[in-house]
Structures are given as C-alpha cells and as structure tokens.
Design a protein around this motif. Structure first.
Motif, PDB file in Angstrom:
ATOM      1  N   ALA A 179       0.808  -1.217   0.000  1.00  0.00           N
ATOM      2  CA  ALA A 179       0.000   0.000   0.000  1.00  0.00           C
ATOM      3  C   ALA A 179       0.840   1.264   0.000  1.00  0.00           C
ATOM      4  CB  ALA A 179      -0.938   0.002   1.207  1.00  0.00           C
ATOM      5  N   SER A 180       2.116   1.165   0.310  1.00  0.00           N
ATOM      6  CA  SER A 180       2.995   2.326   0.332  1.00  0.00           C
ATOM      7  C   SER A 180       3.846   2.440  -0.935  1.00  0.00           C
ATOM      8  CB  SER A 180       3.917   2.273   1.559  1.00  0.00           C
ATOM      9  OG  SER A 180       3.162   2.306   2.748  1.00  0.00           O
ATOM     10  N   SER A 181       3.697   1.484  -1.859  1.00  0.00           N
ATOM     11  CA  SER A 181       4.418   1.535  -3.124  1.00  0.00           C
ATOM     12  C   SER A 181       3.641   2.404  -4.118  1.00  0.00           C
ATOM     13  CB  SER A 181       4.633   0.122  -3.663  1.00  0.00           C
ATOM     14  OG  SER A 181       5.377  -0.655  -2.738  1.00  0.00           O
ATOM     15  N   ASN A 182       4.070   2.396  -5.366  1.00  0.00           N
ATOM     16  CA  ASN A 182       3.479   3.259  -6.395  1.00  0.00           C
ATOM     17  C   ASN A 182       1.955   3.128  -6.430  1.00  0.00           C
ATOM     18  OD1 ASN A 182       2.600   4.456  -8.811  1.00  0.00           O
ATOM     19  ND2 ASN A 182       4.536   4.005  -9.839  1.00  0.00           N
ATOM     20  N   PRO A 183       1.200   4.163  -6.023  1.00  0.00           N
ATOM     21  CA  PRO A 183      -0.260   4.021  -5.928  1.00  0.00           C
ATOM     22  C   PRO A 183      -0.939   3.850  -7.280  1.00  0.00           C
ATOM     23  CG  PRO A 183       0.402   6.292  -5.517  1.00  0.00           C
ATOM     24  CD  PRO A 183       1.657   5.488  -5.578  1.00  0.00           C
ATOM     25  N   GLN A 184      -0.355   4.412  -8.359  1.00  0.00           N
ATOM     26  CA  GLN A 184      -0.959   4.251  -9.687  1.00  0.00           C
ATOM     27  C   GLN A 184      -0.983   2.782 -10.119  1.00  0.00           C
ATOM     28  OE1 GLN A 184       1.148   6.804  -9.015  1.00  0.00           O
ATOM     29  NE2 GLN A 184      -0.429   8.412  -9.150  1.00  0.00           N
ATOM     30  N   ILE A 185       0.043   2.033  -9.710  1.00  0.00           N
ATOM     31  CA  ILE A 185       0.094   0.600 -10.032  1.00  0.00           C
ATOM     32  C   ILE A 185      -0.696  -0.218  -9.015  1.00  0.00           C
ATOM     33  CG2 ILE A 185       1.627  -1.402 -10.249  1.00  0.00           C
ATOM     34  CD1 ILE A 185       3.782   0.478 -11.268  1.00  0.00           C
ATOM     35  N   MET A 186      -0.578   0.130  -7.751  1.00  0.00           N
ATOM     36  CA  MET A 186      -1.175  -0.683  -6.689  1.00  0.00           C
ATOM     37  C   MET A 186      -2.688  -0.530  -6.590  1.00  0.00           C
ATOM     38  SD  MET A 186       1.237  -2.416  -5.700  1.00  0.00           S
ATOM     39  CE  MET A 186       3.007  -2.416  -5.951  1.00  0.00           C
ATOM     40  N   TRP A 187      -3.238   0.593  -7.033  1.00  0.00           N
ATOM     41  CA  TRP A 187      -4.682   0.793  -6.923  1.00  0.00           C
ATOM     42  C   TRP A 187      -5.465  -0.272  -7.717  1.00  0.00           C
ATOM     43  CZ3 TRP A 187      -8.333   2.568  -4.044  1.00  0.00           C
ATOM     44  CH2 TRP A 187      -9.590   2.853  -4.563  1.00  0.00           C
ATOM     45  N   PRO A 188      -5.223  -0.446  -9.024  1.00  0.00           N
ATOM     46  CA  PRO A 188      -5.960  -1.513  -9.732  1.00  0.00           C
ATOM     47  C   PRO A 188      -5.556  -2.910  -9.280  1.00  0.00           C
ATOM     48  CG  PRO A 188      -4.336  -0.504 -11.188  1.00  0.00           C
ATOM     49  CD  PRO A 188      -4.379   0.335  -9.953  1.00  0.00           C
ATOM     50  N   TYR A 189      -4.266  -3.076  -8.977  1.00  0.00           N
ATOM     51  CA  TYR A 189      -3.803  -4.406  -8.569  1.00  0.00           C
ATOM     52  C   TYR A 189      -4.424  -4.831  -7.236  1.00  0.00           C
ATOM     53  CZ  TYR A 189      -0.687  -8.136  -7.028  1.00  0.00           C
ATOM     54  OH  TYR A 189      -0.193  -9.319  -6.562  1.00  0.00           O
ATOM     55  N   SER A 190      -4.563  -3.894  -6.314  1.00  0.00           N
ATOM     56  CA  SER A 190      -5.155  -4.240  -5.007  1.00  0.00           C
ATOM     57  C   SER A 190      -6.602  -4.676  -5.161  1.00  0.00           C
ATOM     58  CB  SER A 190      -5.055  -3.056  -4.040  1.00  0.00           C
ATOM     59  OG  SER A 190      -5.920  -1.996  -4.433  1.00  0.00           O
ATOM     60  N   TRP A 191      -7.304  -4.097  -6.127  1.00  0.00           N
ATOM     61  CA  TRP A 191      -8.692  -4.501  -6.349  1.00  0.00           C
ATOM     62  C   TRP A 191      -8.768  -5.898  -6.976  1.00  0.00           C
ATOM     63  CZ3 TRP A 191     -12.789  -2.924  -4.072  1.00  0.00           C
ATOM     64  CH2 TRP A 191     -12.849  -1.621  -3.563  1.00  0.00           C
ATOM     65  N   VAL A 192      -7.836  -6.213  -7.859  1.00  0.00           N
ATOM     66  CA  VAL A 192      -7.779  -7.564  -8.408  1.00  0.00           C
ATOM     67  C   VAL A 192      -7.526  -8.576  -7.285  1.00  0.00           C
ATOM     68  CG1 VAL A 192      -6.486  -9.122  -9.919  1.00  0.00           C
ATOM     69  CG2 VAL A 192      -7.025  -6.804 -10.692  1.00  0.00           C
ATOM     70  N   LEU A 193      -6.579  -8.249  -6.398  1.00  0.00           N
ATOM     71  CA  LEU A 193      -6.295  -9.123  -5.262  1.00  0.00           C
ATOM     72  C   LEU A 193      -7.514  -9.260  -4.357  1.00  0.00           C
ATOM     73  CD1 LEU A 193      -2.728  -8.432  -3.794  1.00  0.00           C
ATOM     74  CD2 LEU A 193      -3.611 -10.549  -4.785  1.00  0.00           C
ATOM     75  N   THR A 194      -8.193  -8.159  -4.101  1.00  0.00           N
ATOM     76  CA  THR A 194      -9.347  -8.192  -3.200  1.00  0.00           C
ATOM     77  C   THR A 194     -10.469  -9.054  -3.767  1.00  0.00           C
ATOM     78  OG1 THR A 194      -8.821  -5.996  -2.300  1.00  0.00           O
ATOM     79  CG2 THR A 194     -11.087  -6.776  -2.049  1.00  0.00           C
ATOM     80  N   VAL A 195     -10.741  -8.883  -5.059  1.00  0.00           N
ATOM     81  CA  VAL A 195     -11.852  -9.622  -5.676  1.00  0.00           C
ATOM     82  C   VAL A 195     -11.499 -11.103  -5.848  1.00  0.00           C
ATOM     83  CG1 VAL A 195     -13.248  -9.864  -7.765  1.00  0.00           C
ATOM     84  CG2 VAL A 195     -12.785  -7.589  -6.834  1.00  0.00           C
ATOM     85  N   LEU A 196     -10.362 -11.384  -6.492  1.00  0.00           N
ATOM     86  CA  LEU A 196     -10.000 -12.766  -6.777  1.00  0.00           C
ATOM     87  C   LEU A 196      -9.440 -13.495  -5.563  1.00  0.00           C
ATOM     88  CD1 LEU A 196      -8.350 -12.428 -10.319  1.00  0.00           C
ATOM     89  CD2 LEU A 196     -10.724 -12.966  -9.738  1.00  0.00           C
ATOM     90  N   GLY A 197      -8.689 -12.772  -4.726  1.00  0.00           N
ATOM     91  CA  GLY A 197      -8.029 -13.417  -3.597  1.00  0.00           C
ATOM     92  C   GLY A 197      -8.857 -13.491  -2.338  1.00  0.00           C
ATOM     93  N   TYR A 198      -9.897 -12.627  -2.228  1.00  0.00           N
ATOM     94  CA  TYR A 198     -10.678 -12.606  -0.983  1.00  0.00           C
ATOM     95  C   TYR A 198     -12.182 -12.761  -1.222  1.00  0.00           C
ATOM     96  CZ  TYR A 198     -12.993 -10.852   3.203  1.00  0.00           C
ATOM     97  OH  TYR A 198     -13.825 -10.719   4.290  1.00  0.00           O
ATOM     98  N   LEU A 199     -12.776 -11.909  -2.057  1.00  0.00           N
ATOM     99  CA  LEU A 199     -14.234 -11.914  -2.187  1.00  0.00           C
ATOM    100  C   LEU A 199     -14.754 -13.198  -2.835  1.00  0.00           C
ATOM    101  CD1 LEU A 199     -14.982  -8.206  -3.213  1.00  0.00           C
ATOM    102  CD2 LEU A 199     -15.290  -9.301  -0.980  1.00  0.00           C
TER     103      LEU A 199
END
Length: 346
Positions: A179-199
């Motif tokens: 979450a402290s790395s490049n936010p432009q890259i991490m914003w879409p990637y975190s949502w992919v992780l949240t949906v596929l990895g958790y939801l």
C-alpha cells in the motif's frame, strides 16, 4: 522532512499527527512478537503431531499440513519485520530480504484463504454429496488442491514482487509494503487481489457452509457433540474471513486511495495509515485462529495430540465420555451425515 509514506504536501505539515508512527513503533512489534511466539509453538507442535502420529493421512489432512507450512513460512519473516519497526523504519537487510518479507506476508494471507476455501469445498462434498465422500477424502485430491493453492497464491502475488522496494531517505532505508508503493500501479492491482483473492473465496466458503448447515439441521440429534463441533468449525472459519481479512482489504484500499489524492487532508491521511497499520497484524491473526481449527476439523488430530504428549492422564474421564456418547438408535440419514462430516475431517 520528506517521507516516502506520504505525498510532499502532507509530509512536511507541522499540524499533522504522528499517530501512525507511534502505532508502527509500539503496536506492530508487540503484536508481531506475540503472534510469532504463539504461532511458532502452536504450528511446530501441530506439524509434529501430523507427521509423527496422525495416520492415515486423507485429503483434509494434507490441506491442514499445507496450512501449517504456510503459517510457518510467515514465521520466518516476523523477526525481521519486528526488528524493522523497533528500529524506527530503518531496514538494513537489503532489497531481496525486504521483498521476501513483504511477499511472504501476502502469500500467507492469500495462501491461508485458499486452503480454508479448499477445506470448505471438501466438507461440502462430504456432507451434502456423501456418495462422493469416499472419493474426495483420497490423498490425491488433497494433494491436487494444495498444488493448485500454492500455484494460485504465488501467481496472485508475483506480479508485484519487484515493486516491494527499499527507499533510502532521511539517513535511513525504508522497506515499503504494497500500500505504500506506487499508488498508480497498486490501486488496480489491489482490487484484483481483493476480488479474486478474498471476495470470490468468501462467497464460495459462505455457499458451502450454508449448504452444510442446512443438511446438519435436518433430523434428530441436532445437539449432538459432532454437530456442535461442526458448527463451531464453521463459525471459526467465517470469523477468520470476516474479522481477520475483511478490515485489512477495506483499509488497504482506503490507504492507497488517500495516496492517490495528495490534496487529501493531512490528518485524514495519517489516521487512515494508522488504521491500515492496525489491520495488518489482525490479518495474520488467522495463524492463531488456525490452531483450534486443527482440533475441530476431526477427532484424529485430537487423539494423536493426546497420545503424543501423554495428555490422557490429565483427562481420565475422556474415554468414558466418548463411550457414553454413542447413538443407540438404528442408522438413519442423520447418522450418515455425521459420519460423512467426521470422515472428511479424519
């Protein structure tokens, strides 16, 4: 003074609180230290019981052992993380170790989610479709599920391995998390992780255990010890998904969003960061929740533990209680359901 955790507009504001710095310096080492002690003792003990005493191994046994190994892998990184935060965000172990510790944190998180989901699916098949129960408990299915679990977990985290980086600044080196790395890259990637990895796993787990509970409610003996144990197991896993994993994913997204909006209020930025920091040890509390899971998943582990550590002398009435708790009525579908649940967990 500039700080890689904040934008330039927020890092130099004298009116900002330093609550997130205090949380990192005192809360994180205390929580990680406690989880490390309990996790190492509990998981090494569980692994010894599985390797030395539990026989025969079935599909659920293999899933449990892989869950133990995943937790122990994270234990390797915890002393380094604890030392880092005690040292006031000063990383001295190089970029490779930084990437390893950040990678293994997320691997433990999503690996645990996947293995718990596999366990729910196997339980569902054994209880709701008992005709396939004998097939699903064969070792090859557990092995296949774990190979897929490891592969998917690595595939989910690998794309950002090189984005876990060290940043030299203010006469020290920072080891940045996702979450402290490049936010432009991490914003879409975190949502992919949240949906596929958790939801998606959460939905699968909820559907599986909802169907299991419907089956367990049928017929007499709804208060039997086996059904009570089954309900406790379901509650424990769902609690792990909601209490441990949900706050982390919400606060991670909020943390990255505030970094994407440098015009956001400084106080809001710091408090969101503090809340996200608090959620990280809570996310890995699943390591503690997993310990009673091994006992609730089937009598085989409990009996093996008692035999290995000679605990039977502390509970002399156990055998008598087990002998009394025998259903004397003719075999019904209810008894078959209970047998299916236990055979899946042995």
């Amino acid at each position: 003074m500039s700080n890689p955790y904040y934008g330039s507009s927020n890092s130099s504001s004298d009116s900002c609180t330093n609550v997130d710095d205090l949380v990192k310096r005192y809360y994180l080492p205390a929580m990680y230290g406690a989880i490390f002690i309990v996790g190492v003792v509990g998981n090494i003990t569980a692994l010894l019981v599985y390797v030395v005493k539990v026989r025969p191994w079935r599909s659920s046994t293999i899933i449990m052992v892989n869950l133990v190994i995943t937790d122990l892998l994270f234990m390797i990184s915890m002393p380094f993380l604890t030392y880092y935060y005690v040292s006031d965000d000063s990383w001295t172990l190089g970029v490779i170790m930084c990437r390893f510790t950040r990678f293994i944190f997320h691997f433990n998180l999503y690996g645990s989610i996947l293995f718990l989901t596999c366990l729910a699916i196997f339980r569902y098949v054994a209880v709701v479709h008992p005709s396939h129960g004998r097939i699903i408990k064969q070792k090859r299915w557990g092995t296949l599920a774990c190979v897929l679990g490891w592969t998917v977990a690595v595939a989910e985290i690998s794309p950002v391995f090189n984005h876990f980086d060290t940043v030299p600044q203010n006469n020290k080196t920072y080891c940045l998390d996702l979450a402290s790395s490049n936010p432009q890259i991490m914003w879409p990637y975190s949502w992919v992780l949240t949906v596929l990895g958790y939801l998606v796993p959460l939905i699968v787990v909820c559907i599986c255990y909802w169907r299991i509970m419907k089956v367990l409610k049928k017929g007499p003996h709804t208060g039997s010890s086996k059904r009570v144990r089954a309900r406790r197991l379901i509650v424990l896993i769902l609690t792990c998904f909601i209490v441990c994993f949900f706050p982390f994913h919400v606060l991670r997204a909020l943390r990255i969003y505030t970094r994407l909006t440098p015009e956001s209020d400084c106080m809001l930025d710091r408090w969101v960061h503090a809340a996200y920091i608090i959620s990280r040890p809570i996310a890995v509390l699943n390591i503690i929740f997993n310990l009673p899971l091994y006992t609730l998943s089937g009598d085989c582990f409990k009996q093996a533990f008692v035999e290995m550590f000679k605990c039977d002398r502390f509970m002399p009435k156990t055998k008598e209680v087990v002998k009394v708790a025998v259903i004397s009525t003719p075999e019904t579908d209810t008894v078959k359901v209970q047998s299916s649940w236990d055979s899946a967990g042995d």
